[in-house]
Each structure stands twice: as structure tokens, then as C-alpha cells.
Write an enzyme that holds these catalytic residues in place. Structure first.
Site, PDB file in Angstrom:
ATOM      1  N   CYS A  87     -38.677  -5.221  -6.307  1.00 29.22           N
ATOM      2  CA  CYS A  87     -38.641  -4.758  -4.919  1.00 29.22           C
ATOM      3  C   CYS A  87     -39.929  -4.001  -4.649  1.00 29.22           C
ATOM      4  O   CYS A  87     -40.145  -2.908  -5.174  1.00 29.22           O
ATOM      5  CB  CYS A  87     -37.443  -3.847  -4.654  1.00 29.22           C
ATOM      6  SG  CYS A  87     -37.447  -3.176  -2.964  1.00 29.22           S
ATOM      7  N   MET A  99     -40.329  -7.601   3.162  1.00 28.98           N
ATOM      8  CA  MET A  99     -40.217  -7.141   1.780  1.00 28.98           C
ATOM      9  C   MET A  99     -41.625  -6.883   1.241  1.00 28.98           C
ATOM     10  O   MET A  99     -42.550  -7.640   1.518  1.00 28.98           O
ATOM     11  CB  MET A  99     -39.544  -8.208   0.924  1.00 28.98           C
ATOM     12  CG  MET A  99     -38.167  -8.643   1.450  1.00 28.98           C
ATOM     13  SD  MET A  99     -38.250  -9.844   2.792  1.00 28.98           S
ATOM     14  CE  MET A  99     -38.520 -11.347   1.847  1.00 28.98           C
TER      15      MET A  99
END
Length: 395
Positions: free
Chosen positions: A104, A317
Site C-alpha cells: 500500500c 492508490m
């Protein structure tokens, strides 16, 4: 009838970039959850509140979106010349599994801050005032990330005037460097797993599309917006309220994963939701972001919309931004062509919440494209710290 009592586990709830997650120190976890396996997965599922057939994660720390159903485990690094090992778990909302297949990038911005504040960095390396350089080993993808964290009076500086589209309030800027972001490991084998900067992907009962499939930051499949019936200016509701569209994207993602070599059978895509990502690109256009902010055609080099865990992301993201910046730097990719096709070392793209700039430099070495690093700025902040509680028999 007796029931197991709850136990409490030290934890910190943090925002990093446009995501939120529950952060743990590895040695604070119950002993059987300190190693990878079902016990760890079951614990994190219960912490977040999954699986939840209602899709709300009411009985846990999750926020019922891919951006807020995340966990992080940190420890002093086992790798030379690194400070901290960073392991990321993407928790499914409605299914009983944790996906460990990728990073992430947004929560990466909070890793350095947590490491400094929780004694994982040698105190001699923390300046009284200035930037603390934190060397992160991203354990999921076996890559090095460098975070430059501002420090004031010996403590992490979290407040500031850096604004990030997709985050409501300004905060301190944290610059992140993703070193050698292309995947050179077993999965995919190279930045472009097929050896091509663009391919044609045939998806049964849906069609054949031009795609760029890249392993940089996170495995990503890029399509042209117009090829799939979109303009590139779409916001979340236009995609996420269309079940047929989501099903089509998931089918494209599954067949793309197969062509990228990430799975060996199409059925495996169901248990690998975090990667690869699917994104669609278009040349610059004016639109109004989800906050009502006007994004003008002249503000950006291209537009990008990306899906995460089966839904259109509200912003972008961080790992996908690395893929965008890397692909934009390489002539002939769909991303580069949407941005005008010229050589570039940075790109500003429009996403549903606004714009984001990411830099990357690409060169050819021994006939292969190589990117030494991608750079972007994010911010991070502690939201709550203390303990999370879970039933003692849940893992």
C-alpha cells in the site's frame, strides 16, 4: 455457558495518504500471530471486522472501503542498511481472507512516522529538527522505500500546510522514494511481463482491448477509457453503482492477471483481489472532482481512474501512482500516449478527487526498460493510539 474474554493488543490507527489502517509492532502481537499463517489472518480479520455480509465492518476498525480496510505490521529490519520491515495486509470486507500480495503506497507515508515514534529507529539517526530519513524494507514485494519524515523538537511533525487531493485537511509533507519499483522477481519476471509496452488482451464475451501491463509499484493493467466506453472523467458513483461495469472490470482484471503470469488459472483471481489493479486513462479533459473542485484540462497531463478491491478508488492508490509515473516515462505505453507521447520525467494526472504529481526516470539497460526510482509526496497522521480489543478465541 462461558465465553472467552476480550484481549487487548497495542495498536495505532493512522492515516497515510488517502488510506487509513491499523498499525502494529510485530512483537506486540500475540505470539501465534507473530508468524504468517491462519492465526495472524484470523486476528486481523477480527480487528478490522471482516468478513461482514452487510459490507459495513460495523464490528471492527475497518471503514467498509478498500482504502480503510488495511493493516500494517512493523518490526526492526532484518535486512542490512534498512531500518524497518513493513508488511501490509489488505483485508477483504465481505470475505474471510487477507491479501498479502502487494504493497500500500499510501500507508507507506505513515510507516516512517510510526517507526520513529515507536522506537524502531536508532535515536542517533533522528535529528532534533529537520528530516529523518527512514529506510523501509517492503516485505510484501521485497523492495526498498525511503521516507523523508519531518521532525520538530525531536518528534514527528504531523501538522503542516501540505495539501493532498482526497484528504480533507492539510498536514506535513512526507516525500517517498520507491527505489527500483519494477518487479524483477518471480512473479511477472520484468517490468513488462510480456516484453511489450502494450499488448492486446482478449477477454471472452467482453472483447479485445489494447492494454499496457506493468509491474512497477504494483502490478497494473492500463486500458484506454474510450475503448471501454468511458471518458476518463468518471467519479466513484458512476462506476460503483453499476454492477455490470464492476463485473466486467473484474473479468478484465482476471484475464489480465493470467496474461501477466500472476496466476496460472483464471479461478485464482478470486483469492488475489489486491493485485493486479485495473486502471483506465484518457488525454486531459476538464471535470469537477468529487469535492466540487474544478480540474481544468490545462492542469493535468492525463486522466486516470483506477479500481481497488473491485471498486473505483476515490482518489489514487500510491502504488498505482508509481505505476502511472513509471509508465508515463516510457514511450509507447498507453499512459505515455494519453499524456501526449513525449519524453517526460514527471507527470501530473487527474483522478476522482483532484490531481497528483509523480516523478520517475526511465532508461534502457541491456535492451530492457529500467526505472531507478519513483518519487511522490504524501502526508500522514496518527488518528488514535492505545489498544484494539478482540475476543481471545477469534484466532
Amino acid at each position: 455457558m462461558s465465553f472467552a474474554a476480550q484481549i487487548k493488543i497495542p495498536a495505532t490507527y493512522m492515516r497515510g495518504g488517502t488510506s487509513k489502517g491499523v498499525f502494529f509492532k510485530l512483537d506486540d502481537l500475540p505470539e501465534r500471530a507473530q508468524v504468517a499463517g491462519q492465526a495472524r489472518d484470523d486476528l486481523l480479520l477480527r480487528v478490522i471486522g471482516s468478513p461482514d455480509p452487510y459490507g459495513k465492518q460495523i464490528d471492527g476498525m475497518g471503514g467498509a472501503t478498500s482504502s480503510t480496510s488495511k493493516t500494517v505490521i512493523l518490526s526492526k529490519s532484518s535486512q542490512p542498511d534498512h531500518d524497518v520491515d513493513y508488511l501490509f495486509g489488505q483485508v477483504s470486507i465481505d470475505k474471510a481472507f487477507v491479501d498479502w500480495s502487494g504493497n500500500c503506497g499510501n500507508l507507506t507515508a505513515a510507516v516512517g512516522s510510526f517507526a520513529i515514534s515507536n522506537g524502531l529507529i536508532d535515536s542517533a539517526r533522528i535529528p532534533e529538527n529537520g528530516l529523518c530519513t527512514v529506510r523501509i524494507w517492503q516485505a510484501n514485494i521485497q523492495k526498498t522505500i525511503i521516507a523523508h519524515v519531518p521532525v520538530t523538537n525531536g518528534e514527528v511533525q504531523e501538522t503542516g500546510n501540505f495539501e493532498l487531493d482526497g484528504v480533507t485537511f492539510p498536514a506535513a509533507e512526507v516525500q517517498i522514494e520507491f527505489l527500483d519499483p519494477a518487479d524483477d522477481g518471480e512473479e511477472g519476471g520484468s517490468m513488462f511481463p510480456t516484453g511489450n509496452v502494450f499488448d492486446e488482451l482478449t477477454v471472452p464475451d467482453i472483447g479485445t482491448f489494447k492494454v499496457t501491463m506493468i509491474n512497477a509499484g504494483i502490478p497494473t493493467i492500463f486500458l484506454n477509457a474510450e475503448d471501454i466506453g468511458y471518458t476518463g472523467t468518471e467519479l466513484q458513483d458512476q462506476i460503483n453503482n453499476d454492477d455490470a461495469a464492476l463485473k466486467r472490470f473484474e473479468t478484465i482484471r482476471a484475464y489480465g492477471a493470467l496474461k501477466m503470469g500472476l496466476i496460472s488459472d483464471i479461478s485464482e483471481a478470486k483469492s488475489r483481489q489486491h493485485t493486479p489493479k485495473v486502471a483506465f486513462v484518457s488525454p486531459p479533459k476538464s471535470y469537477q472532482s468529487s469535492s466540487g473542485k474544478d480540474v481544468h484540462e490545462t492542469d493535468v497531463d492525463l486522466l486516470v481512474r483506477a479500481l481497488s478491491m473491485g471498486k473505483l478508488h476515490h482518489a489514487m492508490m500510491g502504488t498505482a501512482a508509481v505505476a502511472i509515473g513509471t509508465a508515463a516515462a516510457i514511450p509507447g505505453t498507453l499512459v505515455n500516449l494519453a499524456a501526449g507521447g513525449q519524453d517526460r520525467e514527471a507527470v501530473r494526472f487527474g483522478h476522482p478527487s483532484g490531481t497528483l504529481r509523480v516523478g520517475a526516470q526511465a532508461t534502457i539497460e541491456n535492451g530492457q526498460w529500467v526505472v531507478q526510482k519513483a518519487i511522490m509526496s504524501r502526508s500522514a497522521r496518527v488518528l488514535m493510539e492505545g489498544w484494539v480489543r478482540v475476543p481471545a478465541d477469534c484466532f
